[in-house]
Design an enzyme around this catalytic site. Structure first.
Site, PDB file in Angstrom:
ATOM      1  N   ARG A 216       0.819  -1.208   0.000  1.00  0.00           N
ATOM      2  CA  ARG A 216       0.000   0.000   0.000  1.00  0.00           C
ATOM      3  C   ARG A 216       0.862   1.272   0.000  1.00  0.00           C
ATOM      4  O   ARG A 216       0.718   2.138  -0.856  1.00  0.00           O
ATOM      5  CB  ARG A 216      -0.855  -0.044   1.265  1.00  0.00           C
ATOM      6  CG  ARG A 216      -1.929   0.959   1.394  1.00  0.00           C
ATOM      7  CD  ARG A 216      -2.636   0.727   2.723  1.00  0.00           C
ATOM      8  NE  ARG A 216      -3.225  -0.599   2.805  1.00  0.00           N
ATOM      9  CZ  ARG A 216      -4.436  -0.891   2.345  1.00  0.00           C
ATOM     10  NH1 ARG A 216      -5.165   0.044   1.786  1.00  0.00           N
ATOM     11  NH2 ARG A 216      -4.915  -2.113   2.441  1.00  0.00           N
ATOM     12  N   THR A 217       1.757   1.355   0.966  1.00  0.00           N
ATOM     13  CA  THR A 217       2.581   2.554   1.102  1.00  0.00           C
ATOM     14  C   THR A 217       3.552   2.699  -0.075  1.00  0.00           C
ATOM     15  O   THR A 217       3.763   3.785  -0.599  1.00  0.00           O
ATOM     16  CB  THR A 217       3.369   2.497   2.428  1.00  0.00           C
ATOM     17  OG1 THR A 217       2.446   2.345   3.494  1.00  0.00           O
ATOM     18  CG2 THR A 217       4.179   3.748   2.643  1.00  0.00           C
TER      19      THR A 217
ATOM     20  N   LYS B 254      22.221 -10.401   2.757  1.00  0.00           N
ATOM     21  CA  LYS B 254      23.566 -11.001   2.778  1.00  0.00           C
ATOM     22  C   LYS B 254      24.401 -10.413   3.910  1.00  0.00           C
ATOM     23  O   LYS B 254      25.619 -10.583   3.946  1.00  0.00           O
ATOM     24  CB  LYS B 254      24.270 -10.764   1.435  1.00  0.00           C
ATOM     25  CG  LYS B 254      23.529 -11.365   0.249  1.00  0.00           C
ATOM     26  CD  LYS B 254      24.380 -11.289  -1.016  1.00  0.00           C
ATOM     27  CE  LYS B 254      23.610 -11.713  -2.243  1.00  0.00           C
ATOM     28  NZ  LYS B 254      23.139 -10.533  -3.011  1.00  0.00           N
TER      29      LYS B 254
ATOM     30  N   ARG C 136      11.302   1.988   4.266  1.00  0.00           N
ATOM     31  CA  ARG C 136      10.530   1.341   5.322  1.00  0.00           C
ATOM     32  C   ARG C 136      11.404   0.254   5.913  1.00  0.00           C
ATOM     33  O   ARG C 136      12.070  -0.486   5.187  1.00  0.00           O
ATOM     34  CB  ARG C 136       9.257   0.737   4.775  1.00  0.00           C
ATOM     35  CG  ARG C 136       8.399   0.160   5.891  1.00  0.00           C
ATOM     36  CD  ARG C 136       7.094  -0.278   5.327  1.00  0.00           C
ATOM     37  NE  ARG C 136       6.154  -0.696   6.315  1.00  0.00           N
ATOM     38  CZ  ARG C 136       5.079   0.006   6.649  1.00  0.00           C
ATOM     39  NH1 ARG C 136       4.872   1.181   6.115  1.00  0.00           N
ATOM     40  NH2 ARG C 136       4.226  -0.480   7.511  1.00  0.00           N
TER      41      ARG C 136
ATOM     42  N   HIS D 152       5.597   7.197  11.112  1.00  0.00           N
ATOM     43  CA  HIS D 152       5.148   7.020   9.735  1.00  0.00           C
ATOM     44  C   HIS D 152       4.563   8.369   9.316  1.00  0.00           C
ATOM     45  O   HIS D 152       3.354   8.528   9.205  1.00  0.00           O
ATOM     46  CB  HIS D 152       4.089   5.908   9.709  1.00  0.00           C
ATOM     47  CG  HIS D 152       3.717   5.445   8.335  1.00  0.00           C
ATOM     48  ND1 HIS D 152       4.408   5.810   7.202  1.00  0.00           N
ATOM     49  CD2 HIS D 152       2.718   4.634   7.907  1.00  0.00           C
ATOM     50  CE1 HIS D 152       3.834   5.237   6.144  1.00  0.00           C
ATOM     51  NE2 HIS D 152       2.817   4.519   6.556  1.00  0.00           N
TER      52      HIS D 152
END
Ligand code: ZN
Lengths: 302, 151
Positions: free
Chosen positions: A51-52, A80, A101, A129
């Site tokens: 969504r974001t 890694k 994010r 956020h």
């Protein structure tokens, strides 16, 4: 280190918030522009949030910019064992700004310290956020015509719900009156109540969701998640009590609008969707304009 | 008499007195005295009228810098710092809790970036209703000063 980053809503002053909301209104009137022509924006999603990510990527593409990045840490070099510091330095060789994010709290602040290009925090764990907060404010402004002196009712998971915490901080400039409606287990933490007291913000608390929001201008619903409960019986009870039904809206104010950061589970009955007071789908769409405004501000391309 | 002699025995350097006994080795750790080559005298569980039981550190030939001694303010705010020159106390230094505390505190939030990546911790010192709080500048969580975990 870049000074233009947006990590936390508290990075923005009242004036900056208002200017972002103003700019979002301009983008809503005219979303397709080529102001980011030739710019490359990286979207680094160390945990998936479709969504974001789609919202940010659409915002950039509609402004003529290009996107690089990854949508899942499993496909990135961090799987890694590369440090966040190294990933940020590598990506900043290619990108003019980074939307990030990350599942760990504080990751965005740290990235903004080591990055030569601006960082836009698209969620760091349970912490911040800011684009969600700004789109919430834009939705409030659009539906009420003002941000000042509103009655705002926050419902659901007020303990872990970061969106409501950030909303309290950001709305503190505009003399709101809050009502916190949450089950005992998910009550508003003390630090936010102390914040309200310090800033002269009026609030009341209740533990049941009935029709007890008749003086509200905004009803902000949040998800009540099963994993927050130790006692599953209690979850079942709360889940049923914390469902907004159309009947409950009967005596609410005509200007009341219902917001929800989405996705919802059971906290809003689908029969509410047809009410003119339901605003959560438009709210999500407002995110596009807010993100266009944020990316533009961060790149000084307003 | 006894105490006077101990202090007087230092020609030049730093004396840190009135450290609560259970904080003595934290002080040693915070000041990195384990890797300091100067002559160091530690004493612990000395009788103290003020705090019951105290510790003492003497470091010869080294006057600690203010930003070093201020690190102690977090864990032993009532410690007394004396800078000695030629057997004389030339400076009684007050302890000032810095606005920002770097490195020595570990964030109590297991989901904080500082507990997963090589990041130097940074805490802002804040006052919340008369109580001193440390706020992690990364994850933004607050902890009461006396509950802060020292690395
Ligand atoms: Zn932290």
């Amino acid at each position: 280190m870049s000074k233009n980053s947006l990590v936390s809503i508290s990075d923005y002053s009242k004036e900056e918030i208002l200017s972002i909301l103003d700019s979002a209104a301009n983008f809503e009137a005219n979303p397709n522009r080529k102001t980011l022509d030739g710019k490359v924006i990286a979207t680094l999603f160390f945990e998936p949030s479709t969504r974001t990510r789609l919202s940010f990527e659409t915002a950039v593409i509609r402004l003529g910019g290009s996107i690089i990045g990854f949508s899942d840490a499993a496909t990135s070099s961090s799987s890694k064992g590369e440090t966040l510091n190294d990933t940020i330095h590598m990506v900043s060789c290619y990108a003019d700004a980074i939307v990030m994010r990350h599942p760990l709290e504080g990751a965005a602040r740290y990235a903004s310290e080591v990055s030569p290009v601006p960082i836009i925090n698209a969620g760091d764990g349970a912490n911040q956020h800011p684009s969600q907060t700004l789109l919430d404010m834009y939705s409030i402004l659009k539906t009420q015509g003002t941000l000042e002196n509103l009655n705002i009712c926050l419902v659901g998971d007020l303990k872990y719900g970061r969106t409501v915490h950030s909303l309290i901080m950001a709305m503190s400039y505009f003399n709101p009156t809050f009502k916190f409606i949450a089950p005992e287990e998910l009550k508003m933490p003390d630090e936010y109540k102390i914040f309200c007291k310090k800033n002269g913000i009026k609030y009341t608390e209740e533990t049941e969701l009935t029709g007890n929001f008749n003086d509200a201008d905004i009803l902000y619903m949040t998800r009540v998640q099963r994993e927050r409960f130790q006692d599953l019986m209690e979850y079942e009870r709360v889940k049923n009590v914390y469902t907004l039904k159309k009947e409950m809206l009967e005596n609410s104010k005509p200007n009341l609008r219902i917001l929800h950061p989405l996705p919802r589970v059971t906290e809003i009955d689908p029969n509410v969707d047809t009410s003119e007071k339901a605003y959560y789908f438009q709210q999500a769409q407002n995110g596009l304009y807010i993100r266009q405004a944020i990316v533009s501000k961060v790149l000084n391309q307003q | 008499m006894e105490k006077k002699l101990k202090v007087a025995a230092l020609r030049d350097g730093t004396v840190i007195d009135h450290i609560p006994s259970d904080k003595l080795f934290k002080v040693v750790q915070i000041l990195h005295l384990d890797t300091c080559d100067n002559q160091i005298t530690l004493a612990n569980n000395l009788e103290s009228k003020k705090i019951g039981s105290k510790g003492l550190v003497k470091i010869a030939d080294r006057a600690l810098e203010e930003d070093e001694t201020n690190k102690i303010a977090l864990i032993a705010p009532n410690a007394k710092i004396n800078i000695i020159k030629d057997f004389e106390v030339v400076e009684k230094r007050p302890l000032i809790l810095p606005e920002e505390i770097r490195e020595i505190v570990q964030c109590g939030n297991p989901n904080c970036i500082t507990n997963h990546q090589p990041v130097t911790t940074r805490f802002k010192v804040m006052k919340n209703e008369e109580e001193l709080m440390l706020k992690c500048i990364y994850c933004e969580r607050e902890v009461k000063r006396d509950q802060a975990k020292i690395r």
